[in-house]
Design a protein around this motif. Structure first.
Motif, PDB file in Angstrom:
ATOM      1  N   ALA A 118       0.854  -1.187   0.000  1.00 57.29           N
ATOM      2  CA  ALA A 118       0.000   0.000   0.000  1.00 57.29           C
ATOM      3  C   ALA A 118       0.887   1.233   0.000  1.00 57.29           C
ATOM      4  O   ALA A 118       1.877   1.303   0.742  1.00 57.29           O
ATOM      5  N   ALA A 119       0.537   2.212  -0.839  1.00 52.32           N
ATOM      6  CA  ALA A 119       1.264   3.484  -0.907  1.00 52.32           C
ATOM      7  C   ALA A 119       0.353   4.569  -0.336  1.00 52.32           C
ATOM      8  O   ALA A 119      -0.567   5.049  -1.008  1.00 52.32           O
ATOM      9  N   PHE A 120       0.596   4.940   0.909  1.00 53.40           N
ATOM     10  CA  PHE A 120      -0.206   5.949   1.595  1.00 53.40           C
ATOM     11  C   PHE A 120       0.405   7.339   1.372  1.00 53.40           C
ATOM     12  O   PHE A 120       1.621   7.475   1.215  1.00 53.40           O
ATOM     13  N   SER A 121      -0.448   8.339   1.400  1.00 53.77           N
ATOM     14  CA  SER A 121       0.006   9.728   1.438  1.00 53.77           C
ATOM     15  C   SER A 121      -0.088  10.222   2.876  1.00 53.77           C
ATOM     16  O   SER A 121      -0.953   9.772   3.640  1.00 53.77           O
ATOM     17  N   ALA A 122       0.784  11.150   3.244  1.00 53.95           N
ATOM     18  CA  ALA A 122       0.787  11.678   4.612  1.00 53.95           C
ATOM     19  C   ALA A 122       1.098  13.178   4.571  1.00 53.95           C
ATOM     20  O   ALA A 122       1.876  13.638   3.732  1.00 53.95           O
ATOM     21  N   LEU A 131      -2.845  10.194   7.518  1.00 54.90           N
ATOM     22  CA  LEU A 131      -2.222   9.144   6.720  1.00 54.90           C
ATOM     23  C   LEU A 131      -3.326   8.364   6.027  1.00 54.90           C
ATOM     24  O   LEU A 131      -4.235   7.853   6.686  1.00 54.90           O
ATOM     25  N   GLY A 132      -3.250   8.278   4.723  1.00 51.16           N
ATOM     26  CA  GLY A 132      -4.285   7.531   4.004  1.00 51.16           C
ATOM     27  C   GLY A 132      -4.178   7.733   2.514  1.00 51.16           C
ATOM     28  O   GLY A 132      -3.079   7.817   1.957  1.00 51.16           O
ATOM     29  N   ASP A 140      -7.425  16.570  -0.772  1.00 59.18           N
ATOM     30  CA  ASP A 140      -7.143  16.288   0.629  1.00 59.18           C
ATOM     31  C   ASP A 140      -6.914  14.788   0.841  1.00 59.18           C
ATOM     32  O   ASP A 140      -7.351  13.950   0.044  1.00 59.18           O
ATOM     33  N   ILE A 141      -6.239  14.472   1.944  1.00 55.67           N
ATOM     34  CA  ILE A 141      -5.958  13.079   2.288  1.00 55.67           C
ATOM     35  C   ILE A 141      -6.988  12.590   3.293  1.00 55.67           C
ATOM     36  O   ILE A 141      -7.253  13.256   4.299  1.00 55.67           O
ATOM     37  N   PRO A 174       2.600  16.775   0.615  1.00 49.67           N
ATOM     38  CA  PRO A 174       2.469  15.444   1.223  1.00 49.67           C
ATOM     39  C   PRO A 174       3.696  14.581   0.979  1.00 49.67           C
ATOM     40  O   PRO A 174       4.394  14.735  -0.029  1.00 49.67           O
ATOM     41  N   GLY A 175       3.957  13.681   1.909  1.00 46.99           N
ATOM     42  CA  GLY A 175       4.957  12.654   1.703  1.00 46.99           C
ATOM     43  C   GLY A 175       4.267  11.345   1.382  1.00 46.99           C
ATOM     44  O   GLY A 175       3.033  11.256   1.337  1.00 46.99           O
ATOM     45  N   ARG A 176       5.063  10.306   1.142  1.00 48.86           N
ATOM     46  CA  ARG A 176       4.503   8.989   0.841  1.00 48.86           C
ATOM     47  C   ARG A 176       5.055   7.967   1.821  1.00 48.86           C
ATOM     48  O   ARG A 176       6.234   8.005   2.158  1.00 48.86           O
TER      49      ARG A 176
END
Length: 411
Positions: A118-122, A131-132, A140-141, A174-176
């Motif tokens: 899974a590649a989440f954005s944060a 985180l999601g 938006d995340i 955002p980061g990943r």
């Protein structure tokens, strides 16, 4: 505001939106189903669902509380037979667009909790780190608390992943956080981090990684913590997982791809595996026949070579580093191979397919994550004299618009 209209939904579009045909053209309404009459706020060709006036008998309750808000899934609200028919039709339509009446098999699908990556954005917010996944129709995340399509070991780690991300994230971009469930634990890679973490942050992250019992934690490609070397199993080989490497998202889908390819190759005496990656298909093939494995990813080829040396009982594997987009194998180089496998990225392998079409290889098995480019490459092979034996769609990304496929060609 747009124009509120009553619409009759005729079909599902390629992205999972309901499509209503109107006098001014098609209108795409997310979360509407064929056979439904809906009220929608229409702006151009897009419609926002306001109310369902007549529901489809195929409509069901979604399995996730975040559905319609989170953009990770598009079609949790439809019964499985209708869902799989939609997925199969994508492959049928892609081949039809190239003038191919293809023998398309039933879809092989994975179940809930099947996804091992899974590649989440944060991002940091005023309420802490979210985180999601990105919103279905926004930027938006969505701060996910569950994800039924993802392996439970990854879902259970979500609170700890937030703690890891918290000191690294900024409000600006955002980061990943990419999480892979390897055979021996979770491999976590945090990317797009602003700057280099100071020593006290690195110490905190190492403690948190140990508390989470991670196999490895990397920050922007650098290993910060490693309790064990993450590895995956391909056939009888245990392959060390390089950071940032490609891996099929669902083991069940991977197993079906391998089954279909090895079945197609059969008793071939020598096989070439093009775009081989770390050896997902190479190692199962090498249980029967010598394999030439070719890929342009240096880390992946090195991992394959290392695993091949450590794995007894295999036929010889020759691994070659080569950019097959710039330098595909020629028909001359393909002499002596009874079977070829190619599994390229989404762009497909048109140039390599053209050279395969000129070759004397008897059997070709093509694995693809993009039906459109697979159909294009199939057209090249058919025009070169091959016969298309079958195409099997594989639903690796449950509830998404994505579909994989394995196609088998004979000469």
């Amino acid at each position: 505001m747009g124009d509120t209209q009553a619409l009759d939904v005729a079909r599902l579009g390629a992205q999972g939106d309901g499509v209503a045909d109107t006098a001014s053209g098609p209108v795409f309404v997310p979360f509407a189903l064929p056979g439904e009459r809906v009220q929608a706020d229409v702006r151009g060709e897009r419609g926002r669902l306001i109310a369902i006036m007549t529901a489809s008998p195929d409509r069901i309750a979604p399995v996730c509380r975040h559905f319609t808000h989170c953009g990770g899934c598009a079609v949790q609200h439809i019964r499985m037979p209708a869902y799989l028919a939609w997925k199969r039709e994508m492959v049928v339509a892609a081949f039809a667009a190239r003038g191919i009446d293809a023998p398309i098999a039933h879809v092989a699908s994975v179940g809930l909790g099947a996804r091992r990556r899974a590649a989440f954005s944060a991002r940091r917010t005023g309420r802490g780190v979210v985180l999601g996944f990105h919103e279905a129709k926004g930027v938006d995340i969505v701060d996910v608390q569950e994800c039924p399509v993802t392996a439970s070991a990854i879902v259970r780690a979500l609170p700890g992943l937030r703690r890891l991300a918290e000191p690294l994230m900024s409000r600006r971009a955002p980061g990943r956080v990419v999480v892979t469930l390897a055979a021996n634990g979770l491999d976590v890679a945090i990317e797009d981090v602003p700057g280099d973490p100071p020593p006290e942050v690195r110490e905190f992250l190492a403690r948190e990684a140990a508390a989470l019992k991670l196999a490895r934690l990397t920050i922007s490609g650098d290993t910060l913590y490693q309790a064990t070397v993450p590895a995956v199993r391909f056939g009888t080989a245990n392959v060390v997982l390089p950071a940032r490497s490609f891996l099929q998202a669902a083991p069940a889908a991977e197993a079906e791809m391998v089954r279909l390819v090895t079945q197609a190759v059969g008793e071939a005496r020598r096989v070439v595996d093009l775009f081989c990656g770390m050896g997902t298909i190479t190692f199962p093939l090498a249980q029967r026949a010598p394999v030439l494995a070719v890929d342009g990813d240096k880390q992946a080829v090195a991992a394959l070579q290392s695993a091949a040396k450590r794995t007894p009982g295999l036929k010889p594997i020759e691994a070659k580093l080569r950019d097959l987009f710039r330098e595909p194998l020629s028909a001359r180089e393909l002499l002596g191979f009874d079977a070829a496998v190619f599994d390229p990225p989404r762009a497909g392998a048109a140039t390599q397919a053209a050279l395969l079409a000129e070759s004397s290889v008897k059997t070709i098995a093509a694995v693809s994550c993009n039906p459109a480019t697979l159909a294009r490459d199939a057209r090249i092979l058919l025009d070169g004299g091959y016969k298309l034996e079958r195409v099997t769609p594989i639903d690796q990304f449950l509830y998404s618009p994505h579909i994989e496929a394995v196609a088998v060609f004979r000469r």
